[in-house]
Each structure stands twice: as C-alpha cells, then as structure tokens.
Design a protein around this motif. Structure first.
Motif, mmCIF file in Angstrom:
data_model
loop_
_atom_site.group_PDB
_atom_site.id
_atom_site.type_symbol
_atom_site.label_atom_id
_atom_site.label_comp_id
_atom_site.label_asym_id
_atom_site.label_seq_id
_atom_site.Cartn_x
_atom_site.Cartn_y
_atom_site.Cartn_z
ATOM 1 N N HIS A 1 58.412 3.708 32.027
ATOM 2 C CA HIS A 1 59.011 2.571 31.134
ATOM 3 C C HIS A 1 58.101 2.286 30.119
ATOM 4 O O HIS A 1 58.605 1.993 29.097
ATOM 5 C CB HIS A 1 59.405 1.464 32.128
ATOM 6 N N ASP B 1 57.694 5.399 37.674
ATOM 7 C CA ASP B 1 58.915 4.885 36.839
ATOM 8 C C ASP B 1 58.171 3.748 35.958
ATOM 9 O O ASP B 1 58.684 3.722 34.931
ATOM 10 C CB ASP B 1 59.883 4.153 37.897
ATOM 11 N N ASP C 1 56.690 6.507 43.265
ATOM 12 C CA ASP C 1 57.997 6.502 42.598
ATOM 13 C C ASP C 1 57.948 5.381 41.768
ATOM 14 O O ASP C 1 58.312 5.341 40.630
ATOM 15 C CB ASP C 1 58.881 6.659 43.617
ATOM 16 N N THR D 1 62.483 5.590 41.431
ATOM 17 C CA THR D 1 62.906 4.605 42.492
ATOM 18 C C THR D 1 64.355 4.445 43.263
ATOM 19 O O THR D 1 64.274 3.820 44.038
ATOM 20 C CB THR D 1 62.454 3.297 41.741
ATOM 21 N N ARG E 1 63.514 1.917 33.556
ATOM 22 C CA ARG E 1 63.999 3.250 34.092
ATOM 23 C C ARG E 1 63.807 3.284 35.506
ATOM 24 O O ARG E 1 62.732 3.063 35.942
ATOM 25 C CB ARG E 1 63.105 4.156 33.043
ATOM 26 N N ILE E 2 64.956 3.415 36.052
ATOM 27 C CA ILE E 2 64.845 3.597 37.549
ATOM 28 C C ILE E 2 65.383 4.912 37.969
ATOM 29 O O ILE E 2 66.308 5.111 38.432
ATOM 30 C CB ILE E 2 65.665 2.540 38.132
ATOM 31 N N ARG E 3 64.499 5.584 37.890
ATOM 32 C CA ARG E 3 64.713 6.966 38.022
ATOM 33 C C ARG E 3 64.505 7.691 39.165
ATOM 34 O O ARG E 3 65.058 8.119 40.187
ATOM 35 C CB ARG E 3 63.956 7.983 37.123
#
Ligand code: N01
Length: 578
Positions: free
Chosen positions: A460, A456, A452, A553, A549-551
């Motif tokens: 990014h 991410d 993950d 994670t 972008r912390i999608r």
C-alpha cells in the motif's frame, strides 16, 4: 554451533527490506515480499533456516501443537505435499520441513547465513534503515523487519565457579549439531520447564546418573504422541481450508474441541470425569476442559488438585512426588507437554534436587553445589530458557528517530502498537512482537497473519508513494494500556513466568503477549487497515485516496460471532486458554 559459511565479500547494497532472521517468520516474509516485487535481504545467525528448530536440537524436542496445524497455510500445494509422520513432529522433521520450504520457494539465494545483525540505525533524512552485521555488511533498506523469534535469546545464568567445571555445559537452545552421547555419564539438568521436561526422560535413558535441579515445579500434561494416522491426514487434506478456518477462529489460533462451561458450575464428580476425559486427550487442549480455568482461582484450584493427584499416582516416592507438585496456578506458566516425564523419577539413578530456596550455589571442579551439598557430575545441561520476547531485540543496537535506542525506550517494558511497530522507529516492523498474541497463539499462524499484514502495508505504501509509517503516541499508549488491562483479566498474569519477564532477575515485570485472543486481535489489525491505517502516520504519501490494499490480509477476516471468541465472552471469563 553453526556450519562454517564460505568467506564472502561484505555487502553494501540497498534493498527495499532487510529481514532479520530466517526462521518461519523470516522465510515467509521473504517469499511474500519477493512475490510482490520487492527486493529483500535476510540475515540469519545460524548456518541454515528454521530458527527455533535450527537451534533447539536437544533430545525430545518436538512441537506441542499438532503438526497438521503447526505448519504454513499460505500455499495449498505445500500443505498438500508435505507428509507429517507423527501427531507432534520431532525437531529433525520440522527442520526438514523448513528446509523443504526454503528449497521449494528458492529462498536461500536471498539469505546470508552465519551472519548476525549487530546494528540497525534509522536515518531520518533518508527515511531508511542502515543495517550492519558481524560479517562487515553495511546495507540500507526502506524497511527493517525483525523476524527474531520470541524465544531465541538463550538465558545462560553465570553461576559462580562455572569456569572451574571441566566438563561440558550445554544449553538446550544451542544444542550441538552432532548430538550428545550421555552414555555412562553423571549428568545434571538445571531447570524444569518445557525443554527440560522433553529432554529429561531421554537423557535418563543414557546417563549413568541424572540429577535434576528444580527451582519451580512445572505442570505437565501427557502428549500421548503417536504416529499420524494416514487416513486422518488424508481427511484433513481433503478439506484443509476448513481446518485452517476453524483454527483461525480459536483464541489460540489452533483448533481443538473445547468446553466453555465453568468448572465451578459442575459437580465434583462431573469435574473429575471431565478432567479425566481431557487428560486422556492430552497436551495443551487439556486447558480447554472448562472455560473459567484461567480466570477464576477457585476453578483453577480444582484442575490444579487434579493434576497434583495425577503426579502422586505416577511418582512412587511420596517425597519426590511432593516436590514435583507445583503450588502455583495451573497453566499460569506455559503448560508443558511430556512423554514419560513423571515416570522418569521412579528410576533409581534419577535424583530430584529442590533448589527453590538457595538456587545453584556454585559449580566446582567436580560438580555442582546446591543446599550446601555437592553433586558430582560429568556434564551439565542448562535448560534455563530464554530472555523471552524482547531478549532478541536487546542483542541488536537498534536506534530510531533522534538517536533513540530501542533498549532505552523499552527500559520499563516493551511498548508497541499492535506488537508490530513502535513510536520512534518508523518503517521497523516486528513479526510476533510483544503486544501481539505471538506465544499465546499457534506461532506459525501468528507469523503468517503478521507477514500478510506487513506485506499488504508495504505494498500500500508503494501504491500511495509513502516513504515512512509510524504509529502515533496516543494509539500506541492506548494499545499498551489495553494489552495490560486484558492481561489482568487472566490468572496468567499472576505468577513469575517468562510471559512477564520474571524468569530473569532485573527484567521489567510486564505481561508481554496480547492475551485477548487471536481472532479479536486479528480483527483489530484488519480494522486498522480498513480504516486507512488508523493510528499510523504515513509520511510523504502523494496519493491519499487510494484505498488500502487488503490482498493477503483478506484470508484473516474472522467472524466474531461465536460466543467463545467474542470480547463479550472474554469479559464474561468464558474463553478457554487465554
Ligand atoms: O524455558 P523455561 P524452556 N537457576 O523458562 C529454570 C517453548 N518451548 O526452554 O521456573 C536455576 O520454561 C526455570 O526456573 P523458574 C515454550 O513456550 C516449547 O523450558 O524460572 N533454575 C525453569 O524451570 C516454553 O514455555 C516446547 O523458577 C533456573 C527453567 O529453568 C518456552 O519455550 C519445548 C535458572 C526454564 O524453563 C521456554 O521453555 C521447549 C537459574 N538461574 C520450549 N534460570 C514445545 O514443546 C532459569 N531456571 C513446543
């Protein structure tokens, strides 16, 4: 030992990412990158998916973390639909699960099986990796992702005279797919680690005689494996996210009830009761009986004494029992989990040979010589383990910036930033690499968290137009220092285990996994990301204001408010099992 793949044309394609390995890490990495719209090719040395569970088909192989937790959590549909049959699933069931995942997410079309990556070279001008395989493929990719497995390079000692021995010699980590029938044979097993301890009771059921050659006695706790109660499984599935969240907050990344009180503050009677209680639960959670067992030698002595008393109560011949009693720190080497291991030695056709002083002297035309005595054998099983954590990297010629070979950089031990990346090797990610919790955590969870994070990060980089990512030397040095410092806090760093590379002569002695606890590590990874990839240089980024972008994670954010997992608790030596 893999299935023979149909001949195919060598590939010369370009991809966003090449992933090396189609075990649990490689499979989920592929799925995730595809979901994000990236192209990826996976190369896998085996004839099928599953990694460890593809190769380790020896009798008795099974997981030692409850199957309901030793499984992917990324897809609720997947965790709902799969039914585990036993508390600790046997290898064939775990392999079926891996195949189910491959089918369900249509992974195979991007995997090339029976194909070993031989070389990976970074082209600094192009900021891309060129990857070559033993099938003649020569492809390029912006990212090279090593999903090699921590325990996949088999340790096959070259004993003198091996070529003279006419019988078969097996390694537990490369077991024949068709299985082995030991009926009526005189079998020797070299090694007494987890693989041996799982297979010995079953081999003894078939063999005419079984001779076990033991260099170091291991501690093992009964698994008390059982059919998985359907009602229990139903209850977990009714709120699976709750179990996963509790697991993520544990130092090991898997959940079980544990106690943080120090053993030394309890009375001898209290300790006896507590150890009996945890022994009756069995498995790795036994180490959760007290919080200080892996920090204080005096506390550890109490649990080691308890375990030795158990061995003596099971093994009838006191001399054999003595040999089976380890004299080192309990849980220093990875704890083994067994079904009927010590009981095996009560059978008259089973012999234990202590080779601590002389090792295996040699193989002959008729058997194996140890302590000056020949043991006549028809077949030998080497349960001699793996070149852990870095061995699988050593098998590939990996060359980074300025022609730097990874083996050269890691000559004195692995150096990574967060166990994910290494200076001089831009755009190369390692899943569960050295310097991350990896083997000290539940591996499937450790894998998912790394995948993950990497996904991410790559997404990014696409967002901001970055061409390469590489840690700074200062941050890598600081991380390596931290990994070493934390390791010194635990008794686990004190013995000659594969955690420190000491199982194989000549390897540098460095504690390789990160022992500070899974949630502490995860939060560090998240902080790095939140701070815009602190400790990394992102080269060529056009857009610098885009927040990370912390999608994926996001789901790994863990509150560090429980006493048991905080860095303060670690400093106070009250974190079971690290
Ligand atoms: O390997 P090991 P393993 N001459 O390294 C001995 C995971 N796993 O395959 O202790 C003679 O533990 C060696 O002796 P010594 C788990 O993480 C999990 O059993 O080095 N003997 C030792 O006794 C585990 O820890 C499960 O002195 C030699 C044995 O061989 C890891 O994999 C099941 C020798 C090797 O033990 C590795 O386990 C199986 C030599 N030259 C494995 N070289 C589960 O339950 C080595 N030995 C999930």
């Amino acid at each position: 030992m893999s299935n023979t793949a149909p001949p195919r044309e060598p590939e010369t394609t370009t991809f966003d990412a090449v992933i090396v390995g189609a075990g649990f890490a490689g499979m989920y990495m592929l799925h995730t990158l595809r979901e994000l719209g990236f192209t990826a090719r996976v190369y896998e040395g085996g004839g099928g998916v599953g990694g460890t569970w593809y190769w380790n088909r020896y009798p008795g192989a099974r997981c030692d973390i409850e199957s309901l937790q030793y499984s992917y959590s990324f897809s609720d549909e997947l965790q709902q639909e799969w039914e585990w049959s036993e508390k600790y699933a046997p290898q064939p069931e775990i392999l079926s699960y891996a195949n189910h995942v491959a089918d369900r997410f249509d992974l195979r079309r991007d995997i090339r099986f029976d194909t070993r990556v031989t070389k990976a070279e970074y082209d600094e001008g192009a900021k891309r990796w060129t990857v070559e395989t033993d099938q003649g493929d020569r492809v390029t990719a912006q990212f090279c992702i090593m999903a090699l497995g921590c325990l996949s390079a088999a340790n096959k000692p070259a004993f003198p005279g091996m070529a003279d021995f006419p019988g078969p010699v097996y390694h537990t980590g490369e077991w024949p797919h068709e299985g082995v029938d030991f009926t009526g044979l005189r079998v020797g097993v070299i090694g007494t680690g987890s693989s041996a301890i799982q297979s010995i009771p079953l081999i003894s059921k078939q063999a005419k005689t079984l001779t076990v050659f033991q260099r170091t006695a291991a501690y093992t706790v009964p698994a008390w494996n059982e059919k998985l109660d359907t009602e229990y499984q139903r209850r977990i599935k009714a709120d699976y996210p709750a179990l996963r969240a509790k697991a993520r907050a544990r130092p090991t990344g898997f959940y079980f009830p544990f106690n943080t009180k120090p053993a030394l503050e309890d009375s001898p009677e209290g300790r006896e009761k507590q150890y009996e209680e945890f022994w009756s639960r069995g498995g790795l959670p036994f180490l959760g009986a007290y919080g200080d067992l892996l920090f204080e030698k005096d506390a550890n002595d109490t649990v080691a004494d308890f375990a030795r008393a158990k061995i003596r109560s099971i093994v009838k011949d006191p001399k054999v029992a003595d040999l089976l009693c380890p004299d080192n720190v309990f849980g220093c080497k990875r704890l083994c989990v067994d079904t009927g291991y010590y009981e095996t030695y009560n059978q008259p056709h089973v012999t234990l040979v202590d080779i601590a002083k002389t090792g295996i002297e040699r193989f002959t035309r008729t058997g194996v010589v140890a302590n000056g005595e020949e043991y006549e054998l028809d077949a030998v099983v080497c349960a001699t383990g793996f070149a852990a954590m870095t061995g699988s990297f050593d098998r590939i010629a990996i060359t980074g910036r300025d022609g730097l070979p990874l083996t050269k950089k890691w000559e004195a031990g692995p150096r990574t930033y967060l166990g994910l990346t290494s200076v001089g090797f831009p755009n190369l990610f390692m899943l569960t690499g050295p310097g991350s919790p990896s083997v000290l955590a539940s591996l499937v969870q450790a894998i998912e968290q790394h995948v993950d994070w990497v996904a991410d990060c790559i997404a990014h980089m696409r967002d901001v137009g970055a061409e390469s990512i590489e840690p700074t030397l200062a941050d890598e040095d600081a991380w390596v220092e931290h990994v070493n410092e934390v390791a010194q806090v635990s008794l686990r760093s004190t013995c000659s285990s594969w955690y420190v590379g000491a199982n194989i002569p000549g390897r540098p002695r460095v504690f390789m996994p990160y022992i500070g606890g899974f949630p502490v590590y995860v939060n560090k990874c998240n902080e790095v990301m939140d701070a815009g990839y602190e400790g990394f240089v992102l080269d060529g980024a056009a857009e610098t204001n885009t927040p990370p972008r912390i999608r994926l994670t996001e789901r790994w954010h863990v509150p560090l408010d429980m006493e048991v997992i905080s860095p303060a608790a670690l400093a106070a030596k009250r974190v079971p099992m690290v």
